[in-house]
Design a protein around this motif. Structure first.
Motif, PDB file in Angstrom:
ATOM      1  N   UNK A 148       0.807  -1.219   0.000  1.00 12.53           N
ATOM      2  CA  UNK A 148       0.000   0.000   0.000  1.00 12.53           C
ATOM      3  C   UNK A 148       0.843   1.274   0.000  1.00 12.53           C
ATOM      4  N   UNK A 149       2.162   1.115   0.055  1.00 12.69           N
ATOM      5  CA  UNK A 149       3.043   2.269   0.230  1.00 12.69           C
ATOM      6  C   UNK A 149       4.083   2.292  -0.885  1.00 12.69           C
ATOM      7  N   UNK A 150       3.956   3.265  -1.786  1.00 11.57           N
ATOM      8  CA  UNK A 150       4.868   3.330  -2.928  1.00 11.57           C
ATOM      9  C   UNK A 150       6.307   3.603  -2.501  1.00 11.57           C
ATOM     10  N   UNK A 151       6.477   4.259  -1.386  1.00 11.95           N
ATOM     11  CA  UNK A 151       7.833   4.628  -0.957  1.00 11.95           C
ATOM     12  C   UNK A 151       8.492   3.576  -0.083  1.00 11.95           C
ATOM     13  N   UNK A 152       7.838   2.444   0.107  1.00 19.26           N
ATOM     14  CA  UNK A 152       8.398   1.389   0.964  1.00 19.26           C
ATOM     15  C   UNK A 152       9.710   0.874   0.391  1.00 19.26           C
ATOM     16  N   UNK A 153      10.683   0.665   1.276  1.00 20.79           N
ATOM     17  CA  UNK A 153      11.944   0.051   0.851  1.00 20.79           C
ATOM     18  C   UNK A 153      12.081  -1.296   1.546  1.00 20.79           C
ATOM     19  N   UNK A 154      12.491  -2.303   0.814  1.00 21.92           N
ATOM     20  CA  UNK A 154      12.503  -3.677   1.299  1.00 21.92           C
ATOM     21  C   UNK A 154      13.874  -4.059   1.843  1.00 21.92           C
ATOM     22  N   UNK A 155      13.847  -5.045   2.743  1.00 24.92           N
ATOM     23  CA  UNK A 155      15.097  -5.580   3.263  1.00 24.92           C
ATOM     24  C   UNK A 155      15.849  -6.377   2.215  1.00 24.92           C
ATOM     25  N   UNK A 156      15.110  -7.039   1.318  1.00 24.78           N
ATOM     26  CA  UNK A 156      15.739  -7.802   0.239  1.00 24.78           C
ATOM     27  C   UNK A 156      14.748  -7.890  -0.920  1.00 24.78           C
ATOM     28  N   UNK A 157      15.266  -7.808  -2.126  1.00 27.08           N
ATOM     29  CA  UNK A 157      14.439  -7.897  -3.330  1.00 27.08           C
ATOM     30  C   UNK A 157      14.950  -9.042  -4.188  1.00 27.08           C
ATOM     31  N   UNK A 158      14.022  -9.913  -4.603  1.00 26.89           N
ATOM     32  CA  UNK A 158      14.355 -11.039  -5.477  1.00 26.89           C
ATOM     33  C   UNK A 158      13.589 -10.855  -6.782  1.00 26.89           C
ATOM     34  N   UNK A 159      14.289 -10.941  -7.891  1.00 29.52           N
ATOM     35  CA  UNK A 159      13.670 -10.742  -9.197  1.00 29.52           C
ATOM     36  C   UNK A 159      13.858 -11.996 -10.031  1.00 29.52           C
ATOM     37  N   UNK A 160      12.750 -12.575 -10.479  1.00 24.88           N
ATOM     38  CA  UNK A 160      12.815 -13.729 -11.374  1.00 24.88           C
ATOM     39  C   UNK A 160      12.615 -13.258 -12.810  1.00 24.88           C
TER      40      UNK A 160
END
Length: 759
Positions: free
Chosen positions: A539-551
């Motif tokens: 719900x939050x466009x500005x959220x930053x993640x601890x880890x991002x995985x891209x397939x």
């Protein structure tokens, strides 16, 4: 040496013998105790959750502790409920000199509280479980025997043993396979339309990647069938287990290529005991949108170019105007004037603030109001006005609708959606913003390339505009404060009434205010939802993640990468893909090209080399296509053969021939799945043609089939696939490698040289 008739010469038990049956019964008894323990923990977690939810009142600290406990017990219940199938799948028997003699491996850890928390079942992610995936006869790591348990619901149906003795045969030694019998059994299993986890059959090269450290950018390059997706999902589960506190707060994002793919993988992480990961496509990373519109390949390619960031920045600047030469504004039967010089100075000051457009607007408006206030004051007689009079004039000007409209014409409040819609709909706006950055043909693609719905390629542009525009939430924050005051006043009124009732009944009773204050009461009246980090992030466009995985990371455009890098400022990422399978016109040609703008050369490459999905017979065909793509690329080595040779057949009439081909494949795979892969231009025609067929049949374009697998694949019109785009051979390579058992090619036009020789 004498050998028991119940054992093979390597020491494993012979299936069907009394000793094997007795051992199976012992394993069943142990697994039953694990399920009893699982059920008991589930009941206890539910009891504690119920007790926690009934608690009311208390200090702010107590309320915080209650919320934390609620989340903890809810998460534990979800975890315990998701590991029912295949709870325990393995066992390690160690050499006598090891501290532990026997360890059972499963989907989560279970402990015996009555016996100093002795582990009954070890989580597959724990360090002690790692030999289950890495131990070999040459390097046993203290393991004497590895056992793979097979089960159906709560019943153990069989097991496979490996005695890690240098004298034992090792059929998979050349590929470094562990648990070969269990692995091949999993590979031969019919596909169901949903991806299964590989937790029981993870191989050494996969395990190394899954357990790699958290920080930095790691690229996992692997050909078709090497388990890239499975590795990515199991890595998400491993990182959450190992870095629970850190990642539970910020969350893990897994990005897939399309919604079909997300549905396919949707049950993998829950089956591994993890339910807090956000799965999304790029088109779902802008809150409030699920961009599923369709547009031309050419339009998508233009939108993905890095120059679009400059085009959008120009589009925003174009909306920051100055009068030509003077803007006249009616105010109380008089005229106020805004000249070019005054507005240009205000615009320059606002731009130099480096604030986003909507936030810099405050400075522009303030300067313009100052100028208009000076004009109005002069007209009324500056010498007769004090400072308060001037402030009153300024406030009146700020509230005047005519002045507000004039200011909006010069520096309007903008939304990303409105600005992008205007940009693509109005030729002159696009021409002005694009300048020499885009050709006339490029602009034409953008103007006519999409339908009314937002497309996946629009989302990175909207995200870019959101960064450029910013959000002036001053009015919203003021409204929230006003609502809070109203709710608190209401709560105080209710408490006053309750206090009076208490005094009437019995002065010795506890008053309501002793256990509930107005702030807490107001809080309880609001619909507060306990959301996970993943739910809040969605719900939050500005959220930053601890880890991002891209397939399927090779498919992303330059603008897609800009969006994802904003979601991962710490650059903690796992990117899995295969540049040989790049189908998107703006996709990756090399990983260095993709990553160098963000991390330079500070990224690590890992390779997956073993093909677990595609039989050797099919891979031989795909390898010929790969050789035409790039002679330096090497096809992954298949672990098995099926004995079935891929076939090709001509068809002059698909309506007459295709249903028969499909029926034949359904019969051949005996309950498995069949995919009909088609050029995009033929997809609707073939869907209508096969609409009445078995639900196990999927009609997909190559783009939609990416990342998926099926027991059998029928490839229709390969010449149209290769000729359909500049990356046609890449698409053909993808299509050929979706099958786990059988491949058929239906030729409707010219032959494709790379497919010569199919029977």
């Amino acid at each position: 040496m004498s050998v028991s008739p119940d054992r093979e010469t390597d020491g494993t038990l012979v299936d069907g013998t009394p000793e094997h049956a007795a051992e199976l019964a012992r394993e069943q008894a142990y697994v039953t105790t694990l399920y009893v323990k699982l059920d008991a923990e589930r009941v206890e977690a539910q009891r504690r959750l119920d007790v926690t939810l009934k608690q009311t009142g208390g200090t702010p600290q107590a309320r915080t502790e209650r919320d934390v406990a609620t989340t903890l017990y809810s998460d534990r219940l979800a975890q315990l409920g998701s590991v029912e199938q295949g709870l325990c799948f393995g066992r390690l028997d160690f050499l006598p000199e090891q501290d532990e003699e026997t360890t059972y491996i499963g989907r989560l850890g279970l402990f015996d509280e009555d016996d100093e928390y002795r582990p009954l079942l070890v989580d597959w992610r724990a360090p002690v479980a790692r030999p289950f995936y890495l131990a070999t006869a040459a390097s046993p790591d203290g393991v004497r025997r590895r056992r793979h348990l097979r089960s159906l619901t709560r019943k153990v149906t069989g097991f496979d043993d490996e005695v890690l003795d240098l004298s034992a045969a090792d059929q998979g030694q050349d590929l470094g396979l562990a648990g070969e019998a269990a692995l091949l059994a999993a590979l031969e299993r019919r596909r169901t339309g949903e991806m299964s986890d590989i937790v029981a059959t993870i191989q050494a090269e996969q395990d190394r990647i899954i357990r790699a450290p958290l920080g930095g950018v790691m690229v996992v390059q692997g050909g078709p069938g090497t388990g890239k997706t499975a590795v990515a999902l199991h890595r998400a589960a491993y990182l959450l287990y190992t870095h629970r506190q850190q990642l539970t707060t910020r969350g893990v994002l897994v990005v897939g290529p399309n919604s079909t793919f997300l549905r396919y993988i949707g049950q993998v992480l829950p089956s591994l005991g993890e339910t807090g990961v956000l799965l999304a496509t790029v088109g779902q990373l802008y809150p409030g949108l699920d961009a599923d519109g369709v547009e031309s390949r050419e339009a998508a390619e233009v939108k993905g170019r890095p120059v679009m960031a400059d085009v959008l920045a120009n589009a925003v600047r174009d909306r920051q105007r100055v009068p030509e030469p003077v803007l006249e504004i009616e105010y109380e039967r008089d005229l106020l004037k805004l000249d070019r010089k005054t507005c240009a100075e205000a615009r320059t000051r606002a731009r130099r603030s480096r604030r986003p457009h909507n936030l810099a607007r405050r400075l522009f408006v303030s300067d313009v109001l100052d100028a208009l206030t000076r004009q109005a004051a002069r007209k009324l007689g500056e010498d007769l006005l004090d400072a308060q009079d001037v402030q009153d004039i300024r406030a009146e000007l700020a509230a005047d609708k005519g002045i507000a409209a004039a200011v909006d014409s010069l520096w309007p409040k903008l939304t990303p959606e409105g600005l992008l819609d205007d940009l693509f709909a109005e030729r002159e706006r696009l021409r002005s913003a694009a300048g020499k950055l885009l050709s006339e043909a490029d602009r034409t693609h953008l103007e006519s390339g999409r339908e009314a719905h937002w497309t996946p390629a629009d989302v990175p542009l909207l995200d870019e505009l959101a960064e450029l525009l910013g959000e002036d939430d001053t009015d919203e924050r003021a409204e929230r404060r006003r609502r809070d005051r109203v709710e608190r006043a209401y709560a105080e009124g209710v408490l006053d009434i309750l206090e009076q009732d208490d005094e009437i009944v019995d002065e010795e009773l506890l008053r309501v205010s002793d256990v509930l204050d107005a702030e807490l009461f107001a809080e309880r009246q609001q619909a507060r939802s306990e959301l996970t980090a993943a739910q809040r992030a969605a719900q939050d466009r500005t959220w930053t993640f601890g880890h991002v995985i891209v397939d399927e990371a090779q498919e992303l455009s330059a603008m897609d990468w800009r969006l994802l890098m904003r979601r991962s400022p710490n650059r903690s990422m796992t990117l899995v893909g295969d540049v040989a399978q790049t189908g998107a016109a703006g996709g990756a040609r090399t990983w260095d090209e993709v990553l160098s703008p963000y991390v330079d050369d500070r990224w690590k490459l890992e390779q997956l080399t073993v093909n677990y999905r595609t039989p050797a017979e099919i891979m031989a065909v795909a390898a010929r296509v790969l050789a035409e793509l790039d002679v330096d690329l090497k096809a992954p080595t298949s672990v098995r053969e099926t004995g079935f040779r891929p076939w090709a057949a001509p068809s002059a009439d698909l309506a007459a021939d295709l249903p028969g081909f499909v029926a034949g494949e359904l019969s051949a795979v005996d309950g498995g799945t069949v995919a009909v892969l088609t050029p995009a231009a033929r997809a609707e025609e073939i869907r209508e043609l096969l609409a009445a067929d078995d639900e196990r049949v999927s009609v997909l374009t190559v783009e939609r089939a990416k990342g998926l697998e099926f027991d059998s694949v029928l490839l229709v019109a390969p010449d149209e696939i290769t000729g359909g785009s500049p990356r046609g051979l890449n698409d053909l390579y993808v299509a050929l490698t979706r099958a786990t058992r059988r491949l058929g090619v239906v030729q409707t036009g010219d032959a494709v040289p790379a497919l010569d020789g199919l029977g």
